[in-house]
Scaffold this active site. Sequence first.
Site, PDB file in Angstrom:
ATOM      1  N   CYS A   1       0.942  -1.308  -0.002  1.00 49.52           N
ATOM      2  CA  CYS A   1       0.029  -0.036   0.007  1.00 49.52           C
ATOM      3  C   CYS A   1       0.731   1.241  -0.077  1.00 49.52           C
ATOM      4  O   CYS A   1       0.459   2.370  -0.280  1.00 49.52           O
ATOM      5  CB  CYS A   1      -0.948  -0.114   1.273  1.00 49.52           C
ATOM      6  SG  CYS A   1      -2.484  -0.615   0.451  1.00 49.52           S
TER       7      CYS A   1
ATOM      8  N   ASP B   1     -15.463   2.705   2.444  1.00 49.71           N
ATOM      9  CA  ASP B   1     -14.490   1.771   2.013  1.00 49.71           C
ATOM     10  C   ASP B   1     -14.881   1.283   0.896  1.00 49.71           C
ATOM     11  O   ASP B   1     -13.995   0.456   0.213  1.00 49.71           O
ATOM     12  CB  ASP B   1     -14.383   0.762   3.254  1.00 49.71           C
ATOM     13  CG  ASP B   1     -13.512   1.223   4.202  1.00 49.71           C
ATOM     14  OD1 ASP B   1     -12.856   2.233   4.293  1.00 49.71           O
ATOM     15  OD2 ASP B   1     -13.663   0.923   5.608  1.00 49.71           O
TER      16      ASP B   1
ATOM     17  N   ASP C   1     -11.531  -4.640 -17.229  1.00 48.19           N
ATOM     18  CA  ASP C   1     -10.430  -4.805 -18.416  1.00 48.19           C
ATOM     19  C   ASP C   1      -9.402  -3.549 -17.791  1.00 48.19           C
ATOM     20  O   ASP C   1      -9.673  -2.582 -17.656  1.00 48.19           O
ATOM     21  CB  ASP C   1     -11.096  -4.242 -19.646  1.00 48.19           C
ATOM     22  CG  ASP C   1     -11.532  -5.454 -20.428  1.00 48.19           C
ATOM     23  OD1 ASP C   1     -10.948  -6.207 -20.622  1.00 48.19           O
ATOM     24  OD2 ASP C   1     -12.773  -5.185 -20.818  1.00 48.19           O
TER      25      ASP C   1
ATOM     26  N   ASP D   1     -17.960  -4.367 -23.216  1.00 47.29           N
ATOM     27  CA  ASP D   1     -18.559  -5.878 -22.716  1.00 47.29           C
ATOM     28  C   ASP D   1     -19.968  -5.714 -22.396  1.00 47.29           C
ATOM     29  O   ASP D   1     -20.769  -6.702 -22.522  1.00 47.29           O
ATOM     30  CB  ASP D   1     -17.698  -6.012 -21.615  1.00 47.29           C
ATOM     31  CG  ASP D   1     -16.273  -6.842 -21.868  1.00 47.29           C
ATOM     32  OD1 ASP D   1     -16.129  -7.450 -23.048  1.00 47.29           O
ATOM     33  OD2 ASP D   1     -15.365  -6.540 -21.321  1.00 47.29           O
TER      34      ASP D   1
ATOM     35  N   GLY E   1     -11.955   3.920  -7.137  1.00 45.83           N
ATOM     36  CA  GLY E   1     -11.009   3.405  -7.972  1.00 45.83           C
ATOM     37  C   GLY E   1      -9.818   3.219  -7.201  1.00 45.83           C
ATOM     38  O   GLY E   1      -9.899   3.318  -5.600  1.00 45.83           O
TER      39      GLY E   1
ATOM     40  N   ASP F   1     -17.732  -8.276 -28.023  1.00 49.23           N
ATOM     41  CA  ASP F   1     -16.929  -7.453 -28.705  1.00 49.23           C
ATOM     42  C   ASP F   1     -15.457  -8.263 -28.861  1.00 49.23           C
ATOM     43  O   ASP F   1     -14.995  -8.925 -28.351  1.00 49.23           O
ATOM     44  CB  ASP F   1     -16.525  -6.250 -27.524  1.00 49.23           C
ATOM     45  CG  ASP F   1     -16.141  -6.824 -26.102  1.00 49.23           C
ATOM     46  OD1 ASP F   1     -16.175  -7.919 -25.708  1.00 49.23           O
ATOM     47  OD2 ASP F   1     -15.307  -6.156 -25.494  1.00 49.23           O
TER      48      ASP F   1
END
Length: 772
Positions: free
Chosen positions: A432, A465, A482, A505, A555, A643
């Site tokens: 981290c 979180d 992806d 997708d 993210g 795809d």
Amino acid sequence: MLAPPIYQDLFLIGGGHAHVQVLNMWAMQPIPGVRLTLISPQAKAPYSGMLPGLISGHYQEHDVHVDLARLCQYAGARFIQAEVERVDLEKKQCIIQQRAALGFDTISFNTGITPGFSVPGAEINSVAVKPIAEFYPRWLGIKDRLLTRDTACNIGVAGGGAAGIELILAMQHALKDSVKIHHFHLFQKGLGLPENYPSAFQKKLAAVFKSRAIKVHKGSAITQIDEIVSADGKRNLKIHLSDSQEKSDAEFSEIFWCTQAAAPAWPKKSGLACDAEGFIQVNHALQSTSHKFVFAAGDVARQEHENTPRAGVFAVRQASTLFKNLQACLLHKPLRTFKPQAHFLRLLACGDQSAIACKPGTGMPSLQGHWVWRWKNSIDQKFMAMFDHRAKPIMPKLGTSASYTQTVNPIISGEKTGSQSSDNNTMRCGGCGAKVGADVLSRVIRQLQPFERSDVLLGLHTPDDASAITVAPGNVLLQSVDVFRALIDDPFLLGEIAVNHALSDLFAMNAQAHSALAIVTLPFAGEAIVERDLFQIMSGALKVLNDNQCTLMGGHTSEGAEMSLGFSVNGLARAEQISRKNTPRVGDKLILTKALGTGVLFAAHNQLQADGQWVKEATDSMLQSNRVSAEILHRHSLSACTDVTGFGLAGHLLEMLAQDTSSESVLGAHITLNQLPLLSGAIQCLAKGLSSTLHTQNARNEEKFVLANHQQEDAKWLRELLFDPQTSGGLLAAVSPDEAFNCLKELKQSGFQSAAIIGEIVEGSKTQIELF
Ligand SMILES: Cc1cc2nc3c(=O)[nH]c(=O)nc-3n(C[C@H](O)[C@H](O)[C@H](O)COP(=O)(O)OP(=O)(O)OC[C@H]3O[C@@H](n4cnc5c(N)ncnc54)[C@H](O)[C@@H]3O)c2cc1C
């Protein structure tokens, strides 16, 4: 060994004659920790000395253009294809339309000039020769128009400087046997032709004009251009002249505007010190007199205490001083002085592979002949040869340290210079500890405005979180992820492409995009650079996410050896709406919505073997979202859709044919190879033996693909293309034969020009794909 982190951004704006050489020099001597970026609206820059030869037909287009994308790849620099609108000198940002502002530390301008339309009607009715990059495509259109004209016409050129003279002689040579022309007319405000050239030179030139029946109007400036449209709808031009003796009743089909050019408006608007005409004022070191981190060269700059004419030869000569001074500025060293050459060789091409030469002030006589053109040609060819990097080794990206450079960056070596952050620790942590710092992250997030959805309970601006979403009864949640290594330099476009790639997708399965989590790895860099890169990537990503009403919920951002980006995406659909990939019907036509070849083209680009234009076409294809094509496909009777990405068309088609075990039938496909839509250059690159690293693994399916006809050799490279991995590739769908042609028509009308019916689903004894 890890590359040293990046600490400074050096921007070159405009691929002018000085900057292309700076890039070449940087390739040989980069500064560790400095990232070089070129921003140019065009992927190729014309060399002005050879442009008249191109118009005359003595050169091909690629002979006279520097491929900027390839040059940057060679130099280890980033290439961003865009036009800078202005510069925010306080924030040190370039402002570019329709994308996030780009931050820099040091900047250099070599952007040339704009046409000086000083008379009424000139801007709309004449053809500007500047900027040259825009002129050449226009010339091709005009030439086509003139070739189909059934009546004779006049052609005029305003401006009797060296450029106007070369241009009129080149056009006369190019059109003399194919177009009916009454006369070419050259209008020159002054009496010298060209002004300030030796009289022997002017006499030789006058004889050339006479022998070519070009009408010269000295002391006669065009003061107005009017458009006249005849009863049969033909458009012509009438001109007004300053010289009343020389009133022109002639009508012109074209007037080319080649008079003294003007400065662009943005330097002054941006607050840079400029001369009275608006050109960037620089000192003896080519450094802005108002901002020490700004440099300028070529026609856009005006050097204090010098009266240098605007000609490419000066920009060419400035390159070495500019390069050294940009490096000196970054390294806090003293700057050098640029002294423009007092005398320079003037070589004027006459269009027919002859030229006239002089060197005023040196006593050299004026020279003329075909041998003078051969002399000029050898100088020009030598210049252009410096930019043919196809056979050369590639420099490492991002100004990394390597054995070919002795330059030491004091910021990296620990010798503090004060201007940059002190996070110059090349021992980077893992776990981290490799996360991007919270301050950087929150500063970037504060600037982002994700699309808001009421069913996202916890997201980017209500951090926790985990994110939380509610799924309405009757809906199902689809998920996909992806991630890939950066394949292009431009972080904003990379963000757009990565989102398109991930969302495909969901679209293939007939789901609505709902929300996304970003997975970002940024190369080791100083805090300011990390912030710039993250902001660019996320701004590009958000542009596409928001267009698709897909909420960015959060993210994970970390540092690593190289940039990579991906998205975990969520989609919503009603269960009964979802389409699958492995349910095709026998007899259905196979439609592919985008052209193939991104894998091999970027492999070629990495090895300096791809044309910049091919890379641009591939990038544009990856930037096209599959949402609309999916909507169209799903509106028609579709039995399966997927795809096309990393496994190539072959791999994804095999997945489509691999029905679940409960199915009794075995499916195959017929593919018509010459119907495959191809990106420009893809076949040339494969034929050169180039391929993406995943190609070999994809090609392990080869035995399932059988060539049905005898054109083995012709079909070889098309068959190889089936194994080419695609980034943000098209959709592959099986559509009922009754609807396939209408479906294709709709796709093309909606911007999917490359879409094609490439084959059909057939019954087989084993899964096999026959290639026709
Ligand atoms: C027909 C013709 C023949 C000529 N022949 C000769 C010759 O033989 N010898 C000679 O010395 N001179 C010649 N010239 C003059 C010569 O073209 C210019 O002096 C020379 O091109 C100036 O070079 P530069 O490096 O300043 O910029 P340019 O060569 O004009 O390049 C500027 C670049 O910057 C880009 N740019 C512009 N605005 C922006 C922006 N906002 N953001 C990003 N990029 C931008 C442009 O797209 C362009 O690629 C000729 C000119 C003409 C028209």
